[in-house]
Design an enzyme around this catalytic site. Structure first.
Site, mmCIF file in Angstrom:
data_model
loop_
_atom_site.group_PDB
_atom_site.id
_atom_site.type_symbol
_atom_site.label_atom_id
_atom_site.label_comp_id
_atom_site.label_asym_id
_atom_site.label_seq_id
_atom_site.Cartn_x
_atom_site.Cartn_y
_atom_site.Cartn_z
ATOM 1 N N TYR B 439 0.809 -1.229 0.000
ATOM 2 C CA TYR B 439 0.000 0.000 0.000
ATOM 3 C C TYR B 439 0.840 1.276 0.000
ATOM 4 C CZ TYR B 439 -0.421 -0.398 5.276
ATOM 5 O OH TYR B 439 -0.237 -0.514 6.606
ATOM 6 N N GLU B 440 0.166 2.383 -0.289
ATOM 7 C CA GLU B 440 0.842 3.672 -0.544
ATOM 8 C C GLU B 440 1.833 3.560 -1.707
ATOM 9 O OE1 GLU B 440 -0.451 6.091 0.702
ATOM 10 O OE2 GLU B 440 -1.517 5.109 2.344
ATOM 11 N N GLY B 441 1.466 2.784 -2.686
ATOM 12 C CA GLY B 441 2.361 2.581 -3.829
ATOM 13 C C GLY B 441 3.219 1.353 -3.584
#
Lengths: 596, 596
Positions: B439-441
Site C-alpha cells: 500500500y501507498e504505492g
C-alpha cells in the site's frame, strides 16, 4: 478466483529434453513406462488436479479442519475428492505391484505431485504422508508387517503418518522421550506425546498407520537409542478389516498460518500397541529413508506452489489495466495498458518463471536418478545415481521451497492491494508455502546437511556427481557459439562454487563453525548453479529443436529468452554469496549471546 | 506468547549519535524539545505501547473487525485503548499548537510510531490515517476548513481517511471516476465508490473525515482533472458536534491476509456533501503531500514489525534447547544447547538486527530533516533538507517494508514449526507486514519514483543531498585506521552505486524502459548503501564513546560487531545488484506477451 492448468507442455519438454525419459522403459520393471503411457497418465492426473482438487483449495482454506471429541473432520468435499483419488489408483502409482501398486517410475509420481501441490497443497499432504510410511515400511518392515499393511497403504483405504516431533524436540531427535515397552506377543506398548503430526487424525480413510519414533527400555541415550514402530489407529483383525481402537488419540489440532485443510495433530500414545520396524535402536536409519523421500516431496511442494502462483500472477498482469507503457500506449482501445507491459512487473513474472521451470527440470532429473538408483542393471550406475540424489536432496528441499515462497509473494505483489485480499486467492499460496521452508528439517538444517554430511562424504565423491557432468557440459557448450552467452556466466558461477567448496571444506576441517556459517549461502549458491545447469540444458535442447524445425517455436523461443533472463538477472546472486562466504564465521560468532 | 519492549536505549543512541537531536531545540518553535523532554515522552509512549496496545495485538488478529448493516466494530479493547491514547494527548503530538497540538518535532512522532507499529500495527492505522488527513488539510485547506476540522483531528475525537483507490484503479489514479458536482452553498455532491479505505468506518471516534479524490464536471482527463474534497461521515453542526449523517456509507469490509483489526472498507459516496481542499483539478498535489508523509509512515511500519520480530526471534533462540554447539557443549547442565549457539541461527538473527538498527538510524535521520525542512531559519537548509527527504522517501518506504517482511519471516524460521502456529504470535507479523510492501504505492512503484522522478530532478540535485555527505564521511573515515574495515567495503559499494546511477541516467534518457528495468535493483542497492552509511556513523560514534569511557560498553561493542556483520554479510548484495543492473532491459522486455 484463482486459476490453474497443469503445465503439461513444459513437463513434456523436461521429460524429453532434460531427462531423456525414453531411457526409463529400457529398465527392468519399467518396460511399460513408455513416453506415450507417461503422457497419458499425466494428462489424466492433470485433469484430476484441475477439476477435482483445485476447486477445493480455497474452500478448504476457509473452512479448515475441525476437531471435536478426538474426531478430526476435513473440510467439505475432501472426503469425496479422496475417494475419487483412491478409485483412480493414484495412491499406488509408483508402489510395488507385489502389494497392488502400479510400479510406475518415481519420476512419473514426482511430476504428478507437482500438479497436486499446485492444485491443493493441503490435500496432497494426506496421500503424501501415506507414501512416506509406505517407503519406510517397504524398506525396513518385516515380511509379515509388509504383507499385512502395505496393500492397505497402496490401495489408499488406510493412510500413514510420520510421528517424530515432540514438544521439546524437533530438529534434535536425540531428545525423544516416547517410550516403547516390549509385551508378550512380540508387540510393544508405546507411550508418549507427539506434536505437529500431519494427517495424524482425519476422516478420509478407515484406518491410520502411525510410524512412531520411540525408545526401548534398554536404549542408549541420544539418536542411537531410537527405534521405529508401526502403530495403527485401529488394530487390524485377522481378515484385514480395522478392529478395536488402539491406545492412540488426537488431543488437539493446531491453528496454523496455512495448509489449513491439512490436519496437524497432537497425538497422544497411551500404551498403544505397536510393532518394531527394522532393528532395535536403528530407528533413525529408517526415519532417514522416510525423511529423505519426504524432503524431496517437500521440495516438489515448493515447485507446485511456485507454478500456480506464477500462473495467477501472469493472468492478472495481462488483465489489469493501469498506466501506460514507458514507450507509449500499447493498447489504444483501452483506458490503460495491461500491467504486463511494465519492466518491473516482467521482472517479477520472469523471476517466478525462471525459478519454477528451472526447478521443474532439476526436480525431474533427481527423480529420474531415484529410478536409476533402484532399477538400473549396472551397480555402478545405481550407486552413482543414489549419490546424486543424496547430494541434491537438501538442495531440492531448501531451494525449491524458497522458490515457492518467493513466487507466491511475487504473485501477491503483482496483484497489488488485491493480492492481500483472501478472495483473490494468492495470499493463501504465501501462507501455505511458508511451512515448506520449515518442516522436514528447516532450510537451515538442509544447508547443514549439505556442508556437514554430503560435502565431505567419501572424500567428496557425492560432489563429483554434480561437478563432473556440469564441467563436461560446460566445456562442450563453450565451443558452441550459440550457447556461449549462456555458458559464459554459468562457467563463472560454477568456478566460484568450486572455489567456495574448497574453501569451506578446508576451513570447516579446522573449525566446524566455519562450515556452519557458510552453509545457507553455499546451498543457495549451489542451487543457483544447479538451476543454471538446467537452463543451459534447456537452451541447448530448445535451440536444437528450433534448428530442426521441430516442436512449438514460440514455446522454444520463450525457453531461450527465459534462460537469458536467468543468466542475466538471477545467477549473478552467486557473486554476492561468494563474497559473504569468504567473510567467514567471525561476523556471526563474535557477538556475545547476552548482547543479542 | 510474543514479547515486546520498546528499544529505548537504541533510540537514544540514534538520536544522540546519528541525528544530533540537541540541534532540534535550537530551532524556532522547538525550544522545549530538549533531549530530556524527548526521552521522557518516548518513555511514556513506550509504556503505552507495551502495556496498552501490545496486549491487544493477538486478540485483535483473532477477532478482526466485524461488519453488520453498515456498522464496523473494532475488536474488543480497541475502543478503550484508543480512548487512553487520545487522553494521553498522543494524537496531536507533532501537530500545530494553533489547533491544539503539542508542536513537537516530527522526529519524536516518528520514533513513537515505530513503537506503535511494533506493538499493534492494526491499531496504529487509525491515528496514522488521521495524521495523513491532518497534513493534507493543514497545507491545502482553507482557513475556514482548518478552523472547523483540524482541532477535531488533533484531539483525536474525529479521525481521518484517504480515499484514493477505486475498483479499477490504484496506482493509475488518472482513471478515477468518482464525481463531484458543485452545489449552491460552495459545497459539492460527491458520488462514487472507493475501495481499500483503511479506517473508512469504525467505532473509535464520533466522526470520520474522508479526504476524497474526485472529478469536477469540467475536469480534464487523467491526473490533471482530479480534485480533493473533505467529506465528513456526519455533517458538523454550528457548535462543532456531529450533526446529520452524510451520504457516505461503508458497503463492506475486506477479508485480508493480515492487519485484521484495521478495517479496510468499501466506501460508497452517494451525493455526499463535501468541500474542496485546495484548488480545483489540483488534487494530486495535495494527495502527494498525504502520500509522501504516508510513505514514510509505512516505512516506519516496516521498521516496527522488524523490531518486534527480532525481539521474539532472539527470545526463542535463547530459550529453545536443541542440538549442541558445533564446537562442543555450551550448556552442560541442560539436555541441549540453546539454538542461539548455532551459526545459521545467528546469521538469521543478525540479519534482522543489522537491518532493523540501520533502518532506525536512517528513519530518524529522514524525520530529522523533515523537521529541519519545516523549521530551520536558513532557507537553503530548509530546501536541502526537503530535497533529502524527497529523495529518501521511496527508499524508506520500500527498503524498510522489505526489511519488516524479511525480519518477520526470520522470526518464523527461527521458531521452526512453532513459528507456523498462530498462538506463537510471530506468523502474524508476516501477515501484517505483507501489506506494507503494497500500500501507498507498491515497492515497485517506489523504485520507479526513485529512478523516474527523484533521480533526474533538477539535474540530479536531490541525489547530491545523499552523495555529498556520504562521500565526505567516507573520505574522513578512510583516514581513520579503526574505521577502515567498515569504510572500505562501503566505499566500494558506494562507488558502484555512483556508477549505476550514471549508467541508469544515461541509458534511461534514450530508453525509459532501461530505467524501469533497473529501478527495483537500484533502489535496493541505494538502500543498502544508505544503511551502510548509517552503520559507518554508528560505529564511529560507538568507538568514540568506548574510547572516552562513556555509555554502556556492552551496547556499544554490539554496535561495532553488528556493523561488521552488516559490511561482511549484507552489503555485498550490492555487487550482485550492480551486475543485474548492468545487464539492462532486454532480458525483461524481449519476451512476447503471449509467451508468458
Amino acid at each position: 478466483m484463482p486459476i490453474y492448468k497443469a503445465p503439461l507442455a513444459d513437463v513434456e519438454f523436461v521429460l524429453d529434453s532434460i531427462v531423456g525419459v525414453k531411457a526409463l522403459s529400457t529398465l527392468p520393471g519399467f518396460e511399460d513406462a513408455t513416453p506415450d503411457l507417461i503422457r497419458q497418465i499425466l494428462e489424466e492426473g492433470a485433469k484430476l488436479c484441475e477439476e477435482v482438487l483445485f476447486p477445493l483449495n480455497q474452500s478448504g482454506d476457509a473452512e479448515g479442519c475441525s476437531f471435536e471429541n478426538g474426531v478430526v473432520r476435513t473440510p467439505a468435499g475432501f472426503k469425496e475428492a479422496y475417494q475419487t483419488y483412491l478409485e483412480g489408483g493414484w495412491t499406488g502409482l509408483s508402489c510395488d505391484p507385489a502389494y497392488g501398486g502400479q510400479g510406475l517410475p518415481k519420476l512419473v509420481n514426482t511430476m504428478l505431485e507437482e500438479f497436486i501441490c499446485s492444485a491443493n497443497l493441503s490435500f496432497g499432504m494426506y496421500p503424501g504422508l501415506s507414501l512416506g510410511a509406505y517407503n519406510a515400511l517397504s524398506l525396513y518392515g518385516s515380511d509379515e508387517l509388509k504383507a499385512r499393511f502395505l496393500p492397505k497403504l497402496v490401495d489408499g483405504t488406510w493412510s500413514g503418518t510420520m510421528c517424530l516431533t515432540e514438544p521439546h524436540c524437533g530438529t534434535d531427535l536425540g531428545l525423544i522421550r516416547t517410550k516403547a515397552v516390549p509385551g508378550e506377543d512380540g508387540a510393544y506398548a508405546i507411550t508418549g506425546t507427539k506434536i505437529f503430526i500431519s494427517a495424524g487424525e482425519h476422516d478420509l480413510t478407515e484406518n491410520i498407520l502411525h510410524l512412531v519414533l520411540a525408545r526401548l527400555p534398554d536404549a542408549p541415550a541420544g539418536t542411537k537409542g531410537i527405534s521405529l514402530f508401526l502403530v495403527p489407529k485401529f488394530l487390524p483383525r485377522a481378515d484385514g478389516t480395522p478392529g478395536p481402537r488402539n491406545g492412540v488419540a488426537c488431543g488437539s489440532i493446531e491453528h496454523k498460518m496455512g495448509i489449513k485443510a491439512s490436519s496437524t495433530c497432537v497425538m497422544n500414545f497411551d500404551e498403544a500397541t505397536g510393532w518394531l520396524v527394522g532393528e532395535p535402536h536403528k530407528g533413525m536409519r529408517a526415519m532417514f529413508v522416510m525423511m529423505n523421500a519426504a524432503r524431496l516431496a517437500v521440495g516438489i511442494q515448493g515447485l507446485g506452489v511456485a507454478e500456480v502462483a506464477y500462473q495467477n500472477a501472469v493472468a492478472y498482469a495481462r488483465d489489469r489495466l493501469q498506466g501506460r507503457s514507458l514507450k507509449g500506449t500499447k493498447a489504444p482501445d483501452k483506458p490503460a495498458d495491461p500491467i504486463i507491459v511494465h519492466p518491473d512487473v516482467r521482472r517479477n513474472l520472469l523471476t517466478a518463471r525462471a525459478f519454477t521451470e528451472g526447478a521443474r527440470a532439476l526436480g525431474a532429473l533427481v527423480a529420474f536418478h531415484l529410478d536409476l538408483a533402484e532399477k538400473h542393471p549396472d551397480a555402478r550406475q545405481r550407486q552413482e545415481s543414489d549419490e546424486f540424489v543424496q547430494l541434491m536432496t537438501p538442495i531440492v528441499k531448501a531451494l525449491f521451497t524458497d522458490i515457492g515462497f518467493d513466487a507466491a509473494n511475487i504473485a501477491v505483489q503483482v496483484h497489488g492491494g488485491h493480492g492481500f485480499i483472501w478472495e483473490t486467492g494468492v495470499e493463501q499460496y504465501v501462507r501455505d508455502a511458508r511451512i515448506t521452508q520449515i518442516y522436514e528439517g528447516t532450510n537451515g538444517i538442509q544447508a547443514l546437511d549439505l556442508v556437514g554430511r554430503k560435502m565431505g562424504q567419501d572424500m567428496g565423491r557425492l560432489l563429483r556427481r554434480f561437478f563432473h557432468p556440469v564441467q563436461a557440459e560446460l566445456e562442450a557448450a563453450m565451443d558452441d557459439d550459440g550457447l556461449l552467452e549462456f555458458a559464459g556466466p554459468l562457467a563463472k558461477a560454477f568456478g566460484k562454487l568450486q572455489q567456495a567448496t574448497a574453501l569451506i571444506a578446508q576451513k570447516g576441517m579446522k573449525d566446524p563453525e566455519e562450515a556452519g556459517a557458510a552453509a545457507s549461502d553455499y546451498l543457495r549458491m549451489f542451487g543457483l548453479v544447479a538451476l543454471g545447469w538446467m537452463w543451459l540444458r534447456s537452451v541447448k535442447a530448445a535451440r536444437a529443436k528450433l534448428a530442426a524445425g521441430e516442436g512449438d517455436a514460440a514455446f522454444l523461443d520463450a525457453k531461450v529468452k527465459t534462460a537469458r533472463f536467468f543468466m542475466a538477472k538471477l545467477l549473478p546472486q552467486t557473486g554476492a554469496l561468494f563474497t559473504t562466504i569468504l567473510s567467514g564465521a567471525r561476523p556471526l560468532m563474535e557477538m556475545e549471546e547476552a548482547a543479542f
